[in-house]
Design an enzyme around this catalytic site. Structure first.
Site, PDB file in Angstrom:
ATOM      1  CE  LYS A  78      63.318  37.897  53.568  1.00 44.24           C
ATOM      2  NZ  LYS A  78      62.669  39.182  53.295  1.00 44.24           N
ATOM      3  N   GLY A 178      52.591  45.643  37.186  1.00 47.31           N
ATOM      4  CA  GLY A 178      52.064  44.983  38.386  1.00 47.31           C
ATOM      5  C   GLY A 178      51.226  45.935  39.210  1.00 47.31           C
ATOM      6  CB  VAL A 179      48.012  47.318  39.074  1.00 45.66           C
ATOM      7  CG1 VAL A 179      48.716  48.419  38.328  1.00 45.66           C
ATOM      8  CG2 VAL A 179      47.323  46.368  38.087  1.00 45.66           C
ATOM      9  N   GLY A 180      49.154  45.065  41.877  1.00 45.98           N
ATOM     10  CA  GLY A 180      48.666  44.312  43.035  1.00 45.98           C
ATOM     11  C   GLY A 180      48.542  45.254  44.223  1.00 45.98           C
ATOM     12  CB  VAL A 182      53.004  47.985  46.192  1.00 51.17           C
ATOM     13  CG1 VAL A 182      53.751  49.303  46.096  1.00 51.17           C
ATOM     14  CG2 VAL A 182      53.406  47.237  47.456  1.00 51.17           C
ATOM     15  CE1 TYR A 184      42.723  50.538  43.419  1.00 47.99           C
ATOM     16  CE2 TYR A 184      43.442  50.840  45.696  1.00 47.99           C
ATOM     17  CZ  TYR A 184      42.509  51.044  44.693  1.00 47.99           C
ATOM     18  OH  TYR A 184      41.364  51.750  44.965  1.00 47.99           O
TER      19      TYR A 184
HETATM   20  P1  NAD Z   1      51.280  41.593  44.881  1.00 56.21           P
HETATM   21  O1  NAD Z   1      51.485  40.117  44.711  1.00 56.21           O
HETATM   22  O2  NAD Z   1      50.084  42.079  45.593  1.00 56.21           O
HETATM   23  O3  NAD Z   1      51.308  42.316  43.464  1.00 56.21           O
HETATM   24  C1  NAD Z   1      52.140  41.924  42.419  1.00 56.21           C
HETATM   25  C2  NAD Z   1      51.314  42.035  41.154  1.00 56.21           C
HETATM   26  O4  NAD Z   1      52.155  41.733  40.051  1.00 56.21           O
HETATM   27  C3  NAD Z   1      50.131  41.077  41.102  1.00 56.21           C
HETATM   28  O5  NAD Z   1      48.956  41.786  40.789  1.00 56.21           O
HETATM   29  C4  NAD Z   1      50.518  40.098  40.002  1.00 56.21           C
HETATM   30  O6  NAD Z   1      49.396  39.610  39.298  1.00 56.21           O
HETATM   31  C5  NAD Z   1      51.396  40.964  39.134  1.00 56.21           C
HETATM   32  N1  NAD Z   1      52.298  40.230  38.242  1.00 56.21           N
HETATM   33  C6  NAD Z   1      52.882  39.018  38.415  1.00 56.21           C
HETATM   34  N2  NAD Z   1      53.621  38.710  37.336  1.00 56.21           N
HETATM   35  C7  NAD Z   1      53.508  39.731  36.473  1.00 56.21           C
HETATM   36  C8  NAD Z   1      54.044  40.015  35.208  1.00 56.21           C
HETATM   37  N3  NAD Z   1      54.827  39.144  34.567  1.00 56.21           N
HETATM   38  N4  NAD Z   1      53.743  41.194  34.609  1.00 56.21           N
HETATM   39  C9  NAD Z   1      52.940  42.099  35.226  1.00 56.21           C
HETATM   40  N5  NAD Z   1      52.390  41.872  36.428  1.00 56.21           N
HETATM   41  C10 NAD Z   1      52.676  40.710  37.049  1.00 56.21           C
HETATM   42  O7  NAD Z   1      52.640  42.114  45.575  1.00 56.21           O
HETATM   43  P2  NAD Z   1      52.868  43.529  46.260  1.00 56.21           P
HETATM   44  O8  NAD Z   1      52.742  43.358  47.725  1.00 56.21           O
HETATM   45  O9  NAD Z   1      52.098  44.561  45.550  1.00 56.21           O
HETATM   46  O10 NAD Z   1      54.421  43.720  45.964  1.00 56.21           O
HETATM   47  C11 NAD Z   1      54.867  44.095  44.679  1.00 56.21           C
HETATM   48  C12 NAD Z   1      56.389  44.065  44.652  1.00 56.21           C
HETATM   49  O11 NAD Z   1      56.891  44.977  45.637  1.00 56.21           O
HETATM   50  C13 NAD Z   1      57.010  42.714  45.005  1.00 56.21           C
HETATM   51  O12 NAD Z   1      58.200  42.560  44.282  1.00 56.21           O
HETATM   52  C14 NAD Z   1      57.331  42.848  46.477  1.00 56.21           C
HETATM   53  O13 NAD Z   1      58.385  42.002  46.861  1.00 56.21           O
HETATM   54  C15 NAD Z   1      57.727  44.304  46.561  1.00 56.21           C
HETATM   55  N6  NAD Z   1      57.537  44.906  47.884  1.00 56.21           N
HETATM   56  C16 NAD Z   1      56.311  44.922  48.445  1.00 56.21           C
HETATM   57  C17 NAD Z   1      56.137  45.523  49.695  1.00 56.21           C
HETATM   58  C18 NAD Z   1      54.778  45.594  50.339  1.00 56.21           C
HETATM   59  O14 NAD Z   1      54.600  46.379  51.279  1.00 56.21           O
HETATM   60  N7  NAD Z   1      53.808  44.844  49.886  1.00 56.21           N
HETATM   61  C19 NAD Z   1      57.241  46.096  50.364  1.00 56.21           C
HETATM   62  C20 NAD Z   1      58.493  46.075  49.735  1.00 56.21           C
HETATM   63  C21 NAD Z   1      58.629  45.472  48.485  1.00 56.21           C
END
Ligand code: NAD
Length: 350
Positions: A78, A178-180, A182, A184
């Site tokens: 990292k 959290g519906v960002g 992943v 979604y």
């Molecule tokens: P993202 O930022 O697209 O989505 C996160 C969502 O959480 C956002 O929509 C945000 O508005 C929401 N959020 C923030 N604070 C919140 C709260 N207090 N309550 C409810 N929702 C809240 O991130 P992502 O890429 O979807 O990743 C989500 C999680 O998965 C993160 O912890 C990330 O480290 C982990 N992750 C992601 C991936 C990947 O491929 N993107 C891979 C491994 C792990």
């Protein structure tokens, strides 16, 4: 405070300082027994060097474990860049960082993480070939989120099977925090499989989208963890399972994408004591790194990615069964399995 003993296994830790650009960064190579150390680069406004170093050491070890259980020929590493991701970025800074990664000769492969964008990675890629997770170029793997979501969906199915004997999520109620990116795609899988969704997010647009497309019911931010549901899927923040929240949780299954869901290691035991099955985060959310890893193999091959992502189901089953037979929490079993894989590779290397 840093517990030095916790981090005595790292192979190499490098402090980078470039006077001209102001770059201050650490690269932590935890283990390369399985292959070059791979793990994202984080840019964060750390209070001081110790805090940044601590993060690099902790996260790089996590990457070794994640890559090992995912069956990747990659070790764990990292990088952390000290700075404000909104105000301190410059091409010169990332070029200096890229040259320093190149100086490690391929021992560490970087990728995008918190605070970094695809554009930043493109600048770094101008100085070194030891970058993955790009969106442009012959072997670019693109957005990892759909693969992460597929892995989480399969992980939820494995947990449901283990806990209830059911082969599907049809008719189950699942809370997604959290519906960002992943969250979604996860909601899409779950909706298509006939699950009822409860969702929370701080972003109203993201909520509207899953409400409209998948009929998800929106729940208050502070209520999502205590909903009486079949599965809770944390897909937003780390440390959601902590001393304050643990007694609020009503579900019997926690399986989500967020990294570092347990505030402390012993929360794994606390969940087990309450009869809650926890899918270890770095096992269930490995779909993204599997997709990124495909880029490091030369030619991107989506079938190779899907085979490895599908294996997340089996990996979790093994962990759940061992947790029951050994009466130990799933997070400890996962760490142990990862160490076994790494130790075997180290012994084979001599
Ligand atoms: P993202 O930022 O697209 O989505 C996160 C969502 O959480 C956002 O929509 C945000 O508005 C929401 N959020 C923030 N604070 C919140 C709260 N207090 N309550 C409810 N929702 C809240 O991130 P992502 O890429 O979807 O990743 C989500 C999680 O998965 C993160 O912890 C990330 O480290 C982990 N992750 C992601 C991936 C990947 O491929 N993107 C891979 C491994 C792990």
């Amino acid at each position: 405070m840093m517990d030095v003993n916790q981090f005595k296994d790292h192979e190499q830790v490098v402090y980078l300082h470039d006077k001209e650009t102001g770059l201050k960064a650490f690269i932590a190579v935890h283990d390369t027994s399985l292959g070059p150390a791979a793990g994202g680069c984080r840019m964060w406004n750390y209070e001081n060097e110790l805090e940044a170093l601590n993060d690099a050491l902790r996260l790089s070890r996590g990457m070794s474990f994640k890559n090992a259980i995912a069956g990747l020929k990659l070790g764990g590493g990292k990088a952390v860049i000290m700075g404000n991701a909104r105000t301190d970025k410059s091409d010169a800074l990332f070029q200096a960082f890229g040259r320093m990664i190149d100086g490690l000769g391929g021992k560490y492969i970087t990728a995008e993480d918190v605070g970094m964008t695809v554009e930043d990675m493109e600048v770094i890629a101008g100085e070194t070939k030891h970058v993955a997770g790009l969106t442009k170029g012959a072997h670019a793997s693109g957005d990892p989120s759909p693969f992460t979501a597929t892995g989480v969906y399969l992980g939820i199915k494995a947990a449901v099977k283990h806990k209830t004997g059911k082969d599907s999520v049809e008719g189950l109620t699942i809370a997604v925090q959290g519906v960002g990116h992943v969250g979604y795609y996860l909601c899409k899988h779950l909706h298509q499989a006939g699950a009822k969704l409860l969702v929370s997010d701080i972003n109203q647009d993201s909520l509207n989208r899953v409400e409209q497309e998948f009929g998800a019911e929106i729940v208050d931010l502070d209520k999502i963890l205590s909903c009486d549901v079949d599965v809770l899927s944390p897909c937003a923040l780390g440390a959601v399972i902590n001393d304050e929240t643990i007694d609020l949780i009503q579900t019997k299954i926690i399986a989500g994408a967020a990294n570092n869901q347990l505030a402390r290691d012993d929360h794994g035991q606390a969940l087990m004591d309450r009869g809650i099955l926890y899918a270890p985060d770095y096992v269930i959310n490995a779909g993204g790194i599997i997709n990124v890893a495909a880029e490091t193999r030369g030619a991107y091959d989506v079938d190779w990615v899907n085979t490895k992502v599908n294996k997340i189901y089996d990996n979790l089953q093994v962990i759940f069964e061992r947790s029951v037979s050994e009466k130990r929490p799933t997070n400890h079993i996962a760490d142990e399995l990862a160490n076994e894989i790494i130790d075997k590779a180290r012994a084979a290397k001599g």
